[in-house]
Scaffold this motif. Structure first.
Motif, mmCIF file in Angstrom:
data_model
loop_
_atom_site.group_PDB
_atom_site.id
_atom_site.type_symbol
_atom_site.label_atom_id
_atom_site.label_comp_id
_atom_site.label_asym_id
_atom_site.label_seq_id
_atom_site.Cartn_x
_atom_site.Cartn_y
_atom_site.Cartn_z
ATOM 1 N N MET A 75 0.826 -1.203 0.000
ATOM 2 C CA MET A 75 0.000 0.000 0.000
ATOM 3 C C MET A 75 0.861 1.254 0.000
ATOM 4 N N HIS A 76 1.945 1.240 0.776
ATOM 5 C CA HIS A 76 2.860 2.380 0.800
ATOM 6 C C HIS A 76 3.433 2.622 -0.592
ATOM 7 N N ARG A 77 3.791 1.531 -1.266
ATOM 8 C CA ARG A 77 4.343 1.630 -2.625
ATOM 9 C C ARG A 77 3.299 2.188 -3.601
ATOM 10 N N ASN A 78 2.051 1.752 -3.470
ATOM 11 C CA ASN A 78 0.997 2.234 -4.368
ATOM 12 C C ASN A 78 0.760 3.735 -4.211
ATOM 13 N N ILE A 79 0.735 4.207 -2.971
ATOM 14 C CA ILE A 79 0.500 5.633 -2.742
ATOM 15 C C ILE A 79 1.691 6.459 -3.197
ATOM 16 N N MET A 80 2.883 5.934 -3.017
ATOM 17 C CA MET A 80 4.073 6.610 -3.537
ATOM 18 C C MET A 80 4.031 6.681 -5.059
ATOM 19 N N ASP B 230 -6.972 7.595 -10.889
ATOM 20 C CA ASP B 230 -7.082 6.376 -10.089
ATOM 21 C C ASP B 230 -6.915 5.134 -10.972
ATOM 22 N N ARG B 231 -7.539 5.157 -12.155
ATOM 23 C CA ARG B 231 -7.442 3.997 -13.043
ATOM 24 C C ARG B 231 -6.051 3.877 -13.659
ATOM 25 N N ILE B 232 -5.425 4.997 -13.950
ATOM 26 C CA ILE B 232 -4.054 4.960 -14.462
ATOM 27 C C ILE B 232 -3.141 4.275 -13.450
ATOM 28 N N GLU C 285 -2.999 -3.548 -9.937
ATOM 29 C CA GLU C 285 -3.969 -3.841 -8.888
ATOM 30 C C GLU C 285 -5.336 -4.120 -9.501
ATOM 31 N N PRO C 286 -6.053 -5.131 -9.026
ATOM 32 C CA PRO C 286 -7.369 -5.437 -9.589
ATOM 33 C C PRO C 286 -8.482 -4.529 -9.084
ATOM 34 N N ASN C 287 -8.237 -3.824 -7.971
ATOM 35 C CA ASN C 287 -9.282 -2.991 -7.378
ATOM 36 C C ASN C 287 -8.766 -1.564 -7.209
ATOM 37 N N GLU D 105 -7.255 0.099 -3.971
ATOM 38 C CA GLU D 105 -5.892 -0.172 -3.536
ATOM 39 C C GLU D 105 -4.920 0.930 -3.957
ATOM 40 N N THR D 106 -5.387 1.900 -4.719
ATOM 41 C CA THR D 106 -4.515 2.983 -5.182
ATOM 42 C C THR D 106 -4.897 4.324 -4.581
#
Length: 593
Positions: free
Chosen positions: A142-147, A538-540, A547-549, A552-553
């Motif tokens: 999750m940290h990686r996704n937000i970064m 968000d979709r990008i 991520e499938p959902n 998660e981003t």
């Protein structure tokens, strides 16, 4: 030395060996091996291993202190950087060649027992994760996704600015707009009984900016829509790269966005290939070939309309229906289970079943429906599909829309199962030439099919001289790997065209003036031709992060029921606030009792 740290947890390297350092972070993990205590200390920048030797001066007290702390306690440590032995190097950590011998420790923030583990993905349910989202965001993924999200947004801003776009903000409190979803309404305290609406998109404002003469606008725009959640759609709010350009045609918009998307996905896509230029696929062609207006072009199979072959066929299951065929080559070695599983998949999509045949080495057909097909049917079918030996052909029959939906999904699934699917790529395309209008199946009324502010192809003459259902619009979608990233259009900037388009959709001239008076007034004072698009951020990020959902981003998303489990929203407000806003609430649950 700084009160809390001289270095971050992710920056120490062999060059720092021998230095006295101060670190602060979260107690990520703890291991006691043969009387020696090892601690993984984590902060935003990374993880570093601490080591405590109880036999050293002061070591016993440090060992006792660190050994009793719960995970996720925030601590400060002082110590000396030492090298790890060759056999103890951890190649998975940037700091894996060193460790810090701890001489002193201070607790900065104690941690209660955790509702789930942080240092491992333990399968905790989403509701629990969202309730404790601040903990969930500490997890590496999750940290990686937000970064990643932050880096993507920063890159978008640079790329748009480099192409001459100005970042301008548009209002959050505005008027309601027919964007196709429900508005979130905000009651006005100063104007009893009246409401603002949160913008579903900055559509009208960005057009007004073009009329105001700003030429190229963009913003990372928050949008608010009261609609249900999906895997690729977050309820409540989302963010988009909103942009608009003056004095442009469709291809001008495409060139800007293709450059941004290609560079963005090459930079953050982890080495996955980005296909460019993006093909332009007319809407009706997309529906026929792929069964969808957001086709996944990684699947190297296409559908074919074979309705004409079976129009007068003796095979009653197909006669008089819309029939779509999917030819899947190289299936000679596929077991019967391959066909059965695709049939089960089609049923999951809502079909009653999935008819199929297979072409033998001698050109004859085998399979459940082969005996119902005449020689003429077979010859026409194989000729249309170009199907040779070893090809399996799957069929869907029924109403056009339903067949498209089911067979579109079967196309992708069959490609995956049969080895005709391309992994590790980003396949973009533009879907163009959308119908301006469509007929409502329930009421029979003609409605806008896409964006009501789009310019019809052919302008006023097309609206006045054509069947409305034959009028195409300068509307387009950008799609990547089967995910629609955005819709856009060349806008209508002529009042008379706008009046006529809305008249066809059932709006009177008075309705248009009441709903869009500001826009119409602006059009009458010199409006340039203009167009734009708004790819979803968000979709990008969802695609780039694999991520499938979409949730998660996003740092703090609503759950699938549009609730914020962390902050407790939506929630009730007290009666005094309601009176101040001139609102009374009808509590249906209370009335029912």
């Amino acid at each position: 030395m700084h009160r809390y740290r001289s270095h971050t947890c992710g920056e120490l390297r062999p060059a720092d060996i021998g230095k006295d350092v101060r670190l602060s972070g979260w107690l990520h993990n703890r291991r006691n091996l043969g009387g020696i205590l090892f601690i993984d200390l984590r902060d935003h920048h990374g993880v570093v291993q601490l080591v405590v030797h109880p036999e050293t001066p002061g070591g016993e007290a440090v060992d006792e202190r660190l050994g009793s702390l719960s995970k996720e306690t925030v601590i400060r440590v002082d110590g000396r950087v030492v090298g790890r032995g060759e056999e103890n190097i951890n190649a998975e950590l940037a700091t894996g060649e060193i460790e810090v011998e701890v001489a002193e420790v201070e607790v900065l923030g104690a941690a209660d027992p955790l509702p789930f583990t942080i240092n491992a993905e333990d399968g905790v349910n989403e509701e629990r994760r969202l309730e404790y989202r601040f903990l969930d965001l500490r997890r590496e993924r999750m940290h990686r996704n937000i970064m990643l999200r932050s880096a993507v947004i920063g890159a978008i801003r640079r790329k748009m600015t480099d192409q001459g776009f100005l970042e301008l903000a548009t209002p959050i409190l505005s008027a309601t707009s027919p964007e196709g979803a429900r508005d979130f309404l905000v009651p006005s305290r100063l104007h009893p009984g009246e409401f603002y609406a949160l913008p579903q998109a900055p559509q009208q404002f960005k057009q007004l900016l073009m009329i105001a003469g700003f030429d190229r606008y963009f913003q990372i725009a928050p949008c608010f829509r009261d609609e249900d959640a999906r895997a690729d759609r977050s309820p409540g709010e989302f963010y988009q790269l909103d942009m608009e350009m003056s004095f442009v045609e469709q291809e001008d918009v495409f060139q800007v966005i293709e450059k941004v998307m290609t560079e963005l996905f090459e930079e953050f896509g982890g080495g996955r290939h980005v296909t460019s230029p993006f093909p332009r696929i007319p809407f009706r062609e997309a529906m026929l070939k792929y069964g969808s207006d957001k086709p996944d072009l990684r699947a190297k199979l296409e559908l074919a309309d074979v309705s004409g072959i079976f129009a007068d066929s003796g095979f009653k299951a197909f006669a008089g229906k819309h029939v779509r065929a999917l030819a899947v080559p190289d299936t000679a070695g596929q077991p019967r289970r391959f066909f059965d599983q695709l049939g089960e998949f089609a049923i999951e999509q809502g079909a009653k079943g999935l008819a199929w045949v297979r072409v033998g080495e001698d050109g004859t057909l085998t399979g459940p429906i082969a005996k119902f097909l005449t020689e003429g049917d077979v010859a026409a079918l194989l000729g249309t599909l170009g199907a040779g030996p070893g090809t399996a052909v799957f069929f869907g029959a029924g109403e056009f829309d339903e067949v498209s939906r089911v067979m579109g999904a079967v196309r992708v699934e069959a490609a995956r199962r049969a080895g005709h699917f391309e992994d590790n790529v980003f396949r973009f395309c533009w879907i163009v030439d959308f119908p301006m209008f469509e007929r409502n199946d329930d009421t029979g009324a003609v409605e806008f099919s896409h964006n009501p502010f789009s310019m019809p192809q052919g302008g006023l003459a097309a609206l006045e001289g054509k069947d409305p259902l034959d009028v195409l619009a300068w509307q387009y979608d950008i799609v990547c790997n089967g995910v629609e990233l955005s819709s856009g259009a060349i806008r209508n900037h002529e009042p008379e065209v706008m009046y006529k388009a809305f008249e066809i959709a059932g709006y009177s001239r008075e309705d248009v003036e009441r709903e869009f008076g500001g826009m119409l007034r602006a059009f009458r004072f010199g409006a340039p031709p203009h167009g734009g698009i708004a790819p979803g951020v968000d979709r990008i990020v969802m695609l780039l992060a694999d991520e499938p959902n979409i949730r998660e981003t996003i740092a703090f998303p609503l759950n699938g029921n549009a609730q914020d489990l962390l902050m407790g929203a939506p929630g009730r407000v007290d009666e005094s606030r309601l009176r101040e806003l001139h609102i009374s609430v009808r509590d249906s649950a209370r009335q029912a009792t």
